[in-house]
Design an enzyme around this catalytic site. Structure first.
Site, mmCIF file in Angstrom:
data_model
loop_
_atom_site.group_PDB
_atom_site.id
_atom_site.type_symbol
_atom_site.label_atom_id
_atom_site.label_comp_id
_atom_site.label_asym_id
_atom_site.label_seq_id
_atom_site.Cartn_x
_atom_site.Cartn_y
_atom_site.Cartn_z
ATOM 1 N N GLY A 1 0.814 -1.214 0.000
ATOM 2 C CA GLY A 1 0.000 0.000 0.000
ATOM 3 C C GLY A 1 0.848 1.264 0.000
ATOM 4 C CD GLU B 1 3.030 7.528 -11.413
ATOM 5 O OE1 GLU B 1 3.387 6.759 -12.314
ATOM 6 O OE2 GLU B 1 1.843 7.845 -11.248
ATOM 7 C CG HIS C 1 3.434 0.663 -5.261
ATOM 8 N ND1 HIS C 1 3.556 1.712 -4.362
ATOM 9 C CD2 HIS C 1 4.006 -0.416 -4.669
ATOM 10 C CE1 HIS C 1 4.163 1.281 -3.279
ATOM 11 N NE2 HIS C 1 4.456 0.002 -3.432
ATOM 12 N N GLY D 1 9.346 -4.596 -8.597
ATOM 13 C CA GLY D 1 10.178 -3.491 -9.073
ATOM 14 C C GLY D 1 11.662 -3.769 -8.882
HETATM 15 O O1 PAF Z 1 7.865 -4.987 -2.008
HETATM 16 C C1 PAF Z 1 6.930 -4.987 -1.183
HETATM 17 O O2 PAF Z 1 6.130 -4.055 -1.088
HETATM 18 C C2 PAF Z 1 6.763 -6.184 -0.252
HETATM 19 O O3 PAF Z 1 7.976 -6.699 0.148
HETATM 20 C C3 PAF Z 1 5.863 -7.280 -0.851
HETATM 21 C C4 PAF Z 1 6.491 -7.901 -2.089
HETATM 22 C C5 PAF Z 1 4.498 -6.715 -1.189
HETATM 23 C C6 PAF Z 1 5.664 -8.409 0.184
HETATM 24 O O4 PAF Z 1 5.059 -7.932 1.339
#
Ligand code: PAF
Length: 291
Positions: A38, A42, A44, A154
């Site tokens: 969460g 950008e 994500h 990423g």
């Molecule tokens: O990269 C992240 O945000 C976290 O490590 C993930 C892959 C969602 C696992 O909790």
């Protein structure tokens, strides 16, 4: 009057997610999964855009996974922005958001953990004991629940992607892992939810991570490949930027993460630096593309 895009359907129950994705796939849709914690930025959203472009349906999971934070780390204050996240996903046209409760993810009696071997040991593995055990466990759970065709990660978390790839290969998990380039702020700072912790002075100094990686790339392009010399260049730039506390500057093989004495072949330069109280990581690949 502006019309808002419909919010993604929010699924809280893993079994419901499993059924919904199975039905999408039964109807011939290719499903992409973007696992996140969460506080979407950008970086994500670029993964979500890739999933939407390359698949017929996209599931984004939002779960701040307690198992990947050490006891003295920032789990309690990790940024949480559920409503803004759902709005962003709606704007992109995401169909499903998986937002489970911690008590449902780790039920009483949970005692199975995924330990990935050597690629999980150096760098982040050494600095954050238990971190990759928590990451690999939650990611495998998400893969099992979502049953997606493709999952997106990423490059900023390069070692995480390598650990996940190893796990997928070793445990025959039927998902394709795709790694997308790091998305950066205009001054080069890699986008991260943790950037929100930086005060304005720290934020300005944080640009030195990328500046130091660029300087290293220039040095190598000019023919200086000796690892010690490259590390010193990076260190000088970080130190000159103000009170950066360097955790590691590593030149390693991008596949094995074994140290390299020279950047005369495929090399990952990886950094972990504290600016004030905030721990930042970044990396660049030399003579190699993200696989
Ligand atoms: O990269 C992240 O945000 C976290 O490590 C993930 C892959 C969602 C696992 O909790």
């Amino acid at each position: 009057m502006t019309t808002r895009s419909p919010l993604p359907e929010v699924v809280r129950d893993g079994e419901v997610l499993r059924r919904q994705v199975a039905e999408l796939r039964r109807r011939g849709n290719k499903v992409g999964l973007v696992p996140t914690m969460g506080a979407l930025h950008e970086g994500h959203l670029s993964l979500v855009r890739a999933a939407l472009a390359e698949c017929d349906a996209c599931v984004v999971s939002i779960f701040v996974n307690p198992a990947q934070f050490g006891p003295s780390e920032d789990f309690a204050r990790y940024p949480r922005a559920r409503d803004a996240d759902l709005d962003r996903l709606a704007d992109l046209g995401v169909q499903l958001a998986f937002v489970p409760e911690t008590a449902d993810v780790y039920r009483p009696g949970h005692s199975t953990w995924v330990e990935v071997g050597s690629v999980a040991e150096p760098l982040e593995g050494e600095s954050r004991p238990g971190h990759f055990r928590g990451v690999a466990t939650i990611v495998l759970k998400l893969f099992n629940l979502a049953g997606a065709d493709v999952a997106y990660f990423g490059q900023k978390d390069y070692q995480q992607a390598l650990v996940i790839r190893r796990m997928v290969e070793d445990l025959n998990v039927p998902v394709e892992v795709r790694v997308r380039p790091t998305v950066r702020e205009p001054d080069g700072l890699a986008m991260s939810s943790r950037n929100a912790y930086l005060d304005p002075g720290e934020r300005a100094r944080a640009a030195s991570l990328y500046a130091s990686l660029c300087a290293a790339e220039r040095l190598v392009a000019a023919g200086q490949t000796e690892a010690g010399r490259i590390r010193r260049e990076i260190e000088t730039i970080l130190i000159d930027s103000g009170e950066a506390e360097i955790e590691y500057i590593a030149l390693v093989d991008p596949e094995t993460l074994h140290p390299r004495s020279a950047a005369d072949g495929p090399t990952l330069i990886a950094l972990a630096v504290r600016i004030g109280q905030t721990r930042l990581i970044d990396n660049c690949l030399l003579n190699a593309a993200i696989a």
